[in-house]
Enzyme design. Structure first.
Site, PDB file in Angstrom:
ATOM      1  N   ASP A   1       0.360 -66.574  92.215  1.00 13.71           N
ATOM      2  CA  ASP A   1       1.173 -65.631  91.024  1.00 13.71           C
ATOM      3  C   ASP A   1       1.697 -67.003  89.962  1.00 13.71           C
ATOM      4  O   ASP A   1       2.027 -68.165  89.782  1.00 13.71           O
ATOM      5  CB  ASP A   1       3.383 -66.054  91.243  1.00 13.71           C
ATOM      6  CG  ASP A   1       4.008 -65.482  90.512  1.00 13.71           C
ATOM      7  OD1 ASP A   1       3.562 -64.681  89.563  1.00 13.71           O
ATOM      8  OD2 ASP A   1       4.838 -64.770  90.876  1.00 13.71           O
TER       9      ASP A   1
ATOM     10  N   HIS B   1     -22.088 -70.408  92.707  1.00 18.52           N
ATOM     11  CA  HIS B   1     -22.067 -70.106  94.385  1.00 18.52           C
ATOM     12  C   HIS B   1     -22.000 -72.071  94.457  1.00 18.52           C
ATOM     13  O   HIS B   1     -21.558 -71.950  95.510  1.00 18.52           O
ATOM     14  CB  HIS B   1     -22.961 -69.542  95.423  1.00 18.52           C
ATOM     15  CG  HIS B   1     -22.263 -69.173  96.259  1.00 18.52           C
ATOM     16  ND1 HIS B   1     -21.600 -69.843  97.750  1.00 18.52           N
ATOM     17  CD2 HIS B   1     -22.044 -67.381  96.485  1.00 18.52           C
ATOM     18  CE1 HIS B   1     -20.749 -69.145  98.343  1.00 18.52           C
ATOM     19  NE2 HIS B   1     -20.726 -67.827  97.897  1.00 18.52           N
TER      20      HIS B   1
END
Length: 592
Positions: free
Chosen positions: A526, A296
């Site tokens: 995609d 993080h």
């Protein structure tokens, strides 16, 4: 007349397809589909004559089998008369075609832009598919059974498989029936490595290391020539359909598909910590799973999702021109964040005694993982019920009512599953807030790094388990958003205390948090073979209650909630979640 023969035969084909879909077993469907092949031959014989009867040539395409689109996947279709693809890049050369339009199942026409040859990978090597049509507006590549037969191939449907044999009767392709269709990933494993390498040229920090000085000074990020991230390529025979399901599954089964950050390395003056890794797991004839693990410290969710979408774009469009043209490149300039109060140094004083290394995962974790859907209609019911009880409340958002509903359902499921909670104990809900637009001056939205704050809501346990608990929670969440989140001065006023406040919540308090946001839409990603079937946030498996939240892939306005809980608590939550929506439906109906 030939045209009348074609129309009658096509009508019989459609009827046969409908009959196949209405059968109760897969074997019966296969037998029904086998009867279509002779009908296709009848259409073929009359097809040349029909072309002369129309002002423009056209093709009939039976789109009875729908599935996710992919330039790597082809649907074996007995109802279309030509091979078709929407992917222009598959053609070596595109030539004009006399067939200028295609008739789809709903009776509409879509244009065919040309034809040409395509190379695909089969069981026996690369084969050339000749005279495939380029139809940009279809949503699935189609491999025509009738055209295969015309070229001398043999196509048979036996024992839930479609077999394609060449003229020498050698099997070149075998595809297992899945649901109502035969879908095969003919193109082989997509080449993700090259596109990842190109993406990292724009996201160099992800291929870098955090250096932690031995002198306990503030860590910093370093990239030197030769640095890279860990990429794992794997193959699995696990049940892909189970992994992408919504029902409760053992949470342990997801860990083989999650990459582990490499351990830190010791240098004379530093410890070096990798910050990002990727694992791509192929499920033969089923799908692909891409797992990410990030430290993080390198970036918040907005930054990491930005990278994922950039990689997908480069993979799909085979280059970074789309990314550059859309001006979507990340910004790494840390000086855009002004810190006149020295909050960064204050945070480091609080963090420097914590380990930078990821804690190892200890299996079994004794939890199950499940997904719950709030459809747009469900969310409207929740909003309507809140406004009916709290008419003075500012119009509650989908985020507000979803958070409030999940929070109260989880609180109520605790005692039902055996948890002992004092009625006056505080219940906390915390969520991250993107502060880019709330900084002074505002930080560009494409800033790569951490620029998040935190908002915390608290109520007493007995308030949330009462009948009005949902409405109390919704009002509390809506108020913190109105007073703090939407007021940038108020939001940033408490920045110096955020770490201390979160530290207190993690020290044994009953805190629920949310991972993700509907604004970070994973289902838009995609890579060139279709949108994802499922997103899972494995990080919610931790010791502190958390759930994932994202847009629902299959409907506009819906939201998807992911949970990882002990089985008894999951069972209790599922029952409370479903019954609560049922009660709200009756209340809204009655109030109308």
């Amino acid at each position: 007349m030939p045209g009348e023969i074609v129309r009658r035969t096509l009508s019989r084909i459609k009827s046969q397809v409908v009959r196949a879909l209405q059968t109760t077993t897969i074997k019966a469907r296969v037998e029904a589909l086998k009867e279509i092949i002779p009908l296709v031959s009848t259409v073929q014989e009359a097809d040349a004559q029909v072309a002369n009867e129309d002002e423009e040539d056209e093709i009939f395409m039976a789109t009875c089998f729908s599935t996710g689109n992919s330039s790597k996947c082809w649907l074996i279709d007995s109802g279309c008369t030509n091979h078709m693809t929407y992917d222009r890049t598959l053609f070596k050369e595109l030539k004009p075609t006399g067939i200028t339009k295609v008739k789809i199942g709903n009776g509409c026409y879509i244009p065919a832009k040309g034809k040409g040859n395509i190379a695909i990978t089969t069981n026996s090597g690369t084969k050339i598919i000749s005279d495939a049509l380029y139809v940009p507006d279809i949503d699935q590549n189609l491999l025509s059974v009738s055209q295969l037969i015309e070229k001398g191939f043999k196509v048979s449907f036996e024992n839930w498989y479609c077999h394609i044999l060449n003229a020498a009767r050698q099997e070149i392709l075998r595809v297992k029936m899945r649901g109502f269709h035969f879908l095969n990933q003919l193109g082989g494993p997509p080449n993700l490595k090259d596109s990842l390498s190109l993406t990292l040229k724009h996201y160099i920090p992800l291929a870098s290391n955090i250096l932690y000085p031995a002198s306990n000074e503030k860590p910093f990020l370093r990239h030197v020539v030769g640095d890279s991230l860990s990429l794992t390529i794997a193959e699995s025979n696990e049940d892909f359909d189970s992994l992408i399901a919504n029902y409760a599954r053992d949470a342990d089964q997801f860990y083989p598909f999650v990459p582990q950050l490499p351990p830190p390395k010791e240098e004379p003056e530093y410890k070096t910590f990798p910050v990002f890794c990727v694992q791509v797991t192929f499920f033969p004839s089923h799908g692909v799973c891409i797992g990410f693990t990030n430290h993080h410290a390198i970036g918040d969710a907005s930054s990491i999702v930005g990278f994922i979408k950039a990689w997908a774009s480069i993979s799909k469009f085979r280059g970074d021109s789309q990314l550059i043209d859309a001006k979507s490149l990340p910004l790494f300039d840390r000086y855009v964040i002004k810190d006149p109060r020295g909050i960064g140094d204050l945070y480091w004083d609080q963090l420097k005694n914590l380990s930078l290394q990821f804690p190892p995962s200890h299996l079994p974790i004794n939890k199950v993982r499940a997904t719950y859907i709030l459809h747009q209609a469900d969310i409207k019911k929740l909003k309507d019920s809140v406004l009916a009880r709290k008419p003075d409340l500012v119009q509650p958002s989908s985020f507000v009512v979803t958070i409030a509903y999940v929070w109260t359902c989880l609180v109520k499921s605790g005692p039902v599953s055996g948890e002992k909670v004092d009625a006056n104990e505080s219940e906390y809900f915390s969520f991250a807030v993107d502060c880019r637009e709330r900084m002074n001056p505002p930080v560009p939205t494409n800033y790569f790094g951490n620029c998040i704050g935190v908002a915390i809501v608290t109520r007493k346990h007995h308030e949330l388990i009462e009948n009005d608990g949902f409405f109390i929670a919704a009002e509390s969440v809506a108020e913190i958003i109105r007073i703090k989140v939407k007021n940038k001065d108020e939001m940033m006023k408490g920045a110096a205390n955020w770490l201390a406040e979160m530290g207190e919540l993690l020290m044994g308090k009953r805190n629920l948090s949310v991972a993700g946001s509907p604004k970070l839409n994973f289902y838009d990603v995609d890579y060139g073979w279709g949108r994802p079937k499922k997103m899972e946030a494995v990080s919610i498996d931790g010791d502190h209650d958390s759930f994932s939240l994202c847009k629902f892939q299959d409907s506009e306005g819906g939201l998807e909630i992911g949970l990882s809980l002990p089985k008894t608590k999951m069972d209790a939550f599922a029952a409370i979640f479903a019954s609560g929506l049922g009660v709200l439906s009756k209340e809204v109906f009655h109030s109308d």
